[in-house]
Design a protein around this motif. Structure first.
Motif, PDB file in Angstrom:
ATOM      1  N   THR A   5       0.871  -1.169   0.000  1.00 54.13           N
ATOM      2  CA  THR A   5       0.000   0.000   0.000  1.00 54.13           C
ATOM      3  C   THR A   5       0.907   1.217   0.000  1.00 54.13           C
ATOM      4  OG1 THR A   5      -1.687  -1.195   1.254  1.00 54.13           O
ATOM      5  CG2 THR A   5      -1.861   1.220   1.196  1.00 54.13           C
ATOM      6  N   VAL A   6       0.780   2.032  -1.033  1.00 47.75           N
ATOM      7  CA  VAL A   6       1.656   3.181  -1.213  1.00 47.75           C
ATOM      8  C   VAL A   6       0.836   4.460  -1.082  1.00 47.75           C
ATOM      9  CG1 VAL A   6       3.306   4.311  -2.751  1.00 47.75           C
ATOM     10  CG2 VAL A   6       3.042   1.809  -2.809  1.00 47.75           C
ATOM     11  N   HIS A   7       1.234   5.300  -0.133  1.00 41.38           N
ATOM     12  CA  HIS A   7       0.634   6.625   0.002  1.00 41.38           C
ATOM     13  C   HIS A   7       1.595   7.616  -0.653  1.00 41.38           C
ATOM     14  CE1 HIS A   7      -1.589   4.540   3.169  1.00 41.38           C
ATOM     15  NE2 HIS A   7      -2.521   5.453   2.945  1.00 41.38           N
ATOM     16  N   VAL A   8       1.061   8.400  -1.566  1.00 36.74           N
ATOM     17  CA  VAL A   8       1.869   9.367  -2.310  1.00 36.74           C
ATOM     18  C   VAL A   8       0.987  10.568  -2.638  1.00 36.74           C
ATOM     19  CG1 VAL A   8       1.367   8.202  -4.509  1.00 36.74           C
ATOM     20  CG2 VAL A   8       3.423   9.606  -4.311  1.00 36.74           C
ATOM     21  N   LEU A   9       1.589  11.746  -2.717  1.00 39.13           N
ATOM     22  CA  LEU A   9       0.794  12.909  -3.091  1.00 39.13           C
ATOM     23  C   LEU A   9       0.134  12.663  -4.436  1.00 39.13           C
ATOM     24  CD1 LEU A   9       2.961  16.000  -2.082  1.00 39.13           C
ATOM     25  CD2 LEU A   9       0.869  15.171  -0.999  1.00 39.13           C
ATOM     26  N   GLU A  17       0.652   5.773 -12.473  1.00 41.44           N
ATOM     27  CA  GLU A  17       0.081   4.602 -11.815  1.00 41.44           C
ATOM     28  C   GLU A  17       0.608   3.289 -12.383  1.00 41.44           C
ATOM     29  OE1 GLU A  17      -2.972   7.949 -11.530  1.00 41.44           O
ATOM     30  OE2 GLU A  17      -1.661   7.148 -13.090  1.00 41.44           O
ATOM     31  N   THR A  18       0.487   3.105 -13.682  1.00 43.03           N
ATOM     32  CA  THR A  18       0.911   1.839 -14.291  1.00 43.03           C
ATOM     33  C   THR A  18       2.403   1.592 -14.138  1.00 43.03           C
ATOM     34  OG1 THR A  18      -0.968   1.823 -15.804  1.00 43.03           O
ATOM     35  CG2 THR A  18       0.936   0.480 -16.419  1.00 43.03           C
ATOM     36  N   PRO A  19       3.265   2.570 -14.435  1.00 41.62           N
ATOM     37  CA  PRO A  19       4.699   2.311 -14.242  1.00 41.62           C
ATOM     38  C   PRO A  19       5.063   2.009 -12.787  1.00 41.62           C
ATOM     39  CG  PRO A  19       4.385   4.293 -15.560  1.00 41.62           C
ATOM     40  CD  PRO A  19       3.034   3.865 -15.083  1.00 41.62           C
ATOM     41  N   LEU A  20       4.377   2.639 -11.845  1.00 39.73           N
ATOM     42  CA  LEU A  20       4.675   2.387 -10.439  1.00 39.73           C
ATOM     43  C   LEU A  20       4.233   0.983 -10.025  1.00 39.73           C
ATOM     44  CD1 LEU A  20       5.936   3.506  -7.918  1.00 39.73           C
ATOM     45  CD2 LEU A  20       3.776   4.657  -7.388  1.00 39.73           C
ATOM     46  N   ILE A  21       3.055   0.573 -10.451  1.00 41.02           N
ATOM     47  CA  ILE A  21       2.589  -0.790 -10.166  1.00 41.02           C
ATOM     48  C   ILE A  21       3.553  -1.812 -10.763  1.00 41.02           C
ATOM     49  CG2 ILE A  21       0.781  -2.483 -10.707  1.00 41.02           C
ATOM     50  CD1 ILE A  21      -1.235  -0.093 -10.461  1.00 41.02           C
ATOM     51  N   GLU A  22       3.957  -1.594 -11.997  1.00 43.47           N
ATOM     52  CA  GLU A  22       4.881  -2.513 -12.655  1.00 43.47           C
ATOM     53  C   GLU A  22       6.228  -2.564 -11.936  1.00 43.47           C
ATOM     54  OE1 GLU A  22       4.932  -0.953 -16.636  1.00 43.47           O
ATOM     55  OE2 GLU A  22       3.095  -2.018 -17.192  1.00 43.47           O
ATOM     56  N   ALA A  36       6.035 -15.334  -7.620  1.00 44.44           N
ATOM     57  CA  ALA A  36       5.299 -14.344  -6.823  1.00 44.44           C
ATOM     58  C   ALA A  36       4.554 -13.314  -7.672  1.00 44.44           C
ATOM     59  CB  ALA A  36       6.250 -13.623  -5.874  1.00 44.44           C
ATOM     60  N   ARG A  37       4.894 -13.190  -8.942  1.00 45.18           N
ATOM     61  CA  ARG A  37       4.334 -12.127  -9.783  1.00 45.18           C
ATOM     62  C   ARG A  37       2.809 -12.047  -9.709  1.00 45.18           C
ATOM     63  NH1 ARG A  37       6.425  -9.174 -13.462  1.00 45.18           N
ATOM     64  NH2 ARG A  37       8.265 -10.513 -13.703  1.00 45.18           N
ATOM     65  N   ASP A  38       2.140 -13.147  -9.877  1.00 49.56           N
ATOM     66  CA  ASP A  38       0.675 -13.132  -9.960  1.00 49.56           C
ATOM     67  C   ASP A  38      -0.019 -12.900  -8.627  1.00 49.56           C
ATOM     68  OD1 ASP A  38       0.751 -13.482 -12.694  1.00 49.56           O
ATOM     69  OD2 ASP A  38       0.502 -15.656 -12.587  1.00 49.56           O
ATOM     70  N   ILE A  39       0.726 -12.900  -7.532  1.00 47.71           N
ATOM     71  CA  ILE A  39       0.080 -12.680  -6.233  1.00 47.71           C
ATOM     72  C   ILE A  39       0.465 -11.355  -5.582  1.00 47.71           C
ATOM     73  CG2 ILE A  39      -0.280 -15.130  -5.817  1.00 47.71           C
ATOM     74  CD1 ILE A  39       2.095 -14.999  -3.824  1.00 47.71           C
ATOM     75  N   VAL A  40       1.326 -10.585  -6.228  1.00 44.52           N
ATOM     76  CA  VAL A  40       1.686  -9.267  -5.693  1.00 44.52           C
ATOM     77  C   VAL A  40       0.500  -8.332  -5.886  1.00 44.52           C
ATOM     78  CG1 VAL A  40       3.220  -7.272  -5.911  1.00 44.52           C
ATOM     79  CG2 VAL A  40       4.138  -9.579  -6.188  1.00 44.52           C
ATOM     80  N   GLU A  41       0.083  -7.700  -4.807  1.00 47.86           N
ATOM     81  CA  GLU A  41      -1.023  -6.740  -4.875  1.00 47.86           C
ATOM     82  C   GLU A  41      -0.497  -5.362  -4.497  1.00 47.86           C
ATOM     83  OE1 GLU A  41      -5.108  -5.877  -2.488  1.00 47.86           O
ATOM     84  OE2 GLU A  41      -4.720  -7.952  -3.067  1.00 47.86           O
ATOM     85  N   VAL A  42      -0.731  -4.385  -5.363  1.00 51.22           N
ATOM     86  CA  VAL A  42      -0.280  -3.016  -5.135  1.00 51.22           C
ATOM     87  C   VAL A  42      -1.498  -2.111  -5.066  1.00 51.22           C
ATOM     88  CG1 VAL A  42       1.072  -1.092  -6.059  1.00 51.22           C
ATOM     89  CG2 VAL A  42       1.889  -3.445  -6.361  1.00 51.22           C
ATOM     90  N   ARG A  43      -1.570  -1.324  -4.007  1.00 52.65           N
ATOM     91  CA  ARG A  43      -2.634  -0.323  -3.846  1.00 52.65           C
ATOM     92  C   ARG A  43      -1.982   1.045  -3.790  1.00 52.65           C
ATOM     93  NH1 ARG A  43      -4.242  -3.669   0.995  1.00 52.65           N
ATOM     94  NH2 ARG A  43      -5.357  -5.417   0.066  1.00 52.65           N
ATOM     95  N   LEU A  44      -2.342   1.898  -4.724  1.00 49.69           N
ATOM     96  CA  LEU A  44      -1.809   3.254  -4.759  1.00 49.69           C
ATOM     97  C   LEU A  44      -2.862   4.203  -4.202  1.00 49.69           C
ATOM     98  CD1 LEU A  44      -0.265   3.176  -8.338  1.00 49.69           C
ATOM     99  CD2 LEU A  44       0.872   2.678  -6.156  1.00 49.69           C
ATOM    100  N   ILE A  45      -2.491   4.944  -3.199  1.00 48.63           N
ATOM    101  CA  ILE A  45      -3.415   5.884  -2.578  1.00 48.63           C
ATOM    102  C   ILE A  45      -2.861   7.288  -2.763  1.00 48.63           C
ATOM    103  CG2 ILE A  45      -4.535   6.596  -0.431  1.00 48.63           C
ATOM    104  CD1 ILE A  45      -4.312   3.622   0.431  1.00 48.63           C
TER     105      ILE A  45
END
Length: 127
Positions: A5-9, A17-22, A36-45
């Motif tokens: 879970t990433v908090h960013v301004l 968003e897409t480059p950061l998730i990747e 692990a690739r298919d189970i990594v979950e990224v939440r951008l806030i």
């Protein structure tokens, strides 16, 4: 399952968003392996300007903050110090690559372990 879970301004996040998730997914895969690739979950806030405070006042440009949730068992392996260091470095590198090197000194990464039986998926307690 690694959860980031990433908090960013919001102004820093918009359009990235897409480059950061990747990049964050690749950082985890670099440590754990391709499985692990298919189970990594990224939440951008994205946090609006003025809604992130440091020292009792709104922060002008806080660096991203990451909470990295993993199974607590990961902290009981003999290679834990190396794994932790690689995850923190890799996540920080990923954020700096996408958001710019100027954020690197302030990026915070907190690894939080979930004990067995204290999380669930789809309404079922996960082992």
């Amino acid at each position: 399952m690694p959860h980031l879970t990433v908090h960013v301004l919001e102004s820093e996040l918009a359009g990235r968003e897409t480059p950061l998730i990747e990049a964050l997914t690749e950082a985890v895969v670099a440590v754990y392996g391709e499985w692990a690739r298919d189970i990594v979950e990224v939440r951008l806030i994205g946090v609006p300007a003025g809604r992130w405070g440091i020292g009792g006042r709104p922060a002008a440009g806080p660096a991203p903050s990451v909470t990295f949730g993993i199974k607590e068992g990961a902290f009981h392996r003999p290679d834990t110090p190396e794994i932790v260091a690689r995850l923190i470095a890799g996540v920080t590198d990923a954020i700096a690559a996408v958001c710019g090197e100027r954020v690197r000194p302030g990026v915070s990464v907190e690894l939080v372990g979930a004990p067995d039986g204290r999380s669930g998926i789809g309404g079922v307690v996960a082992a």
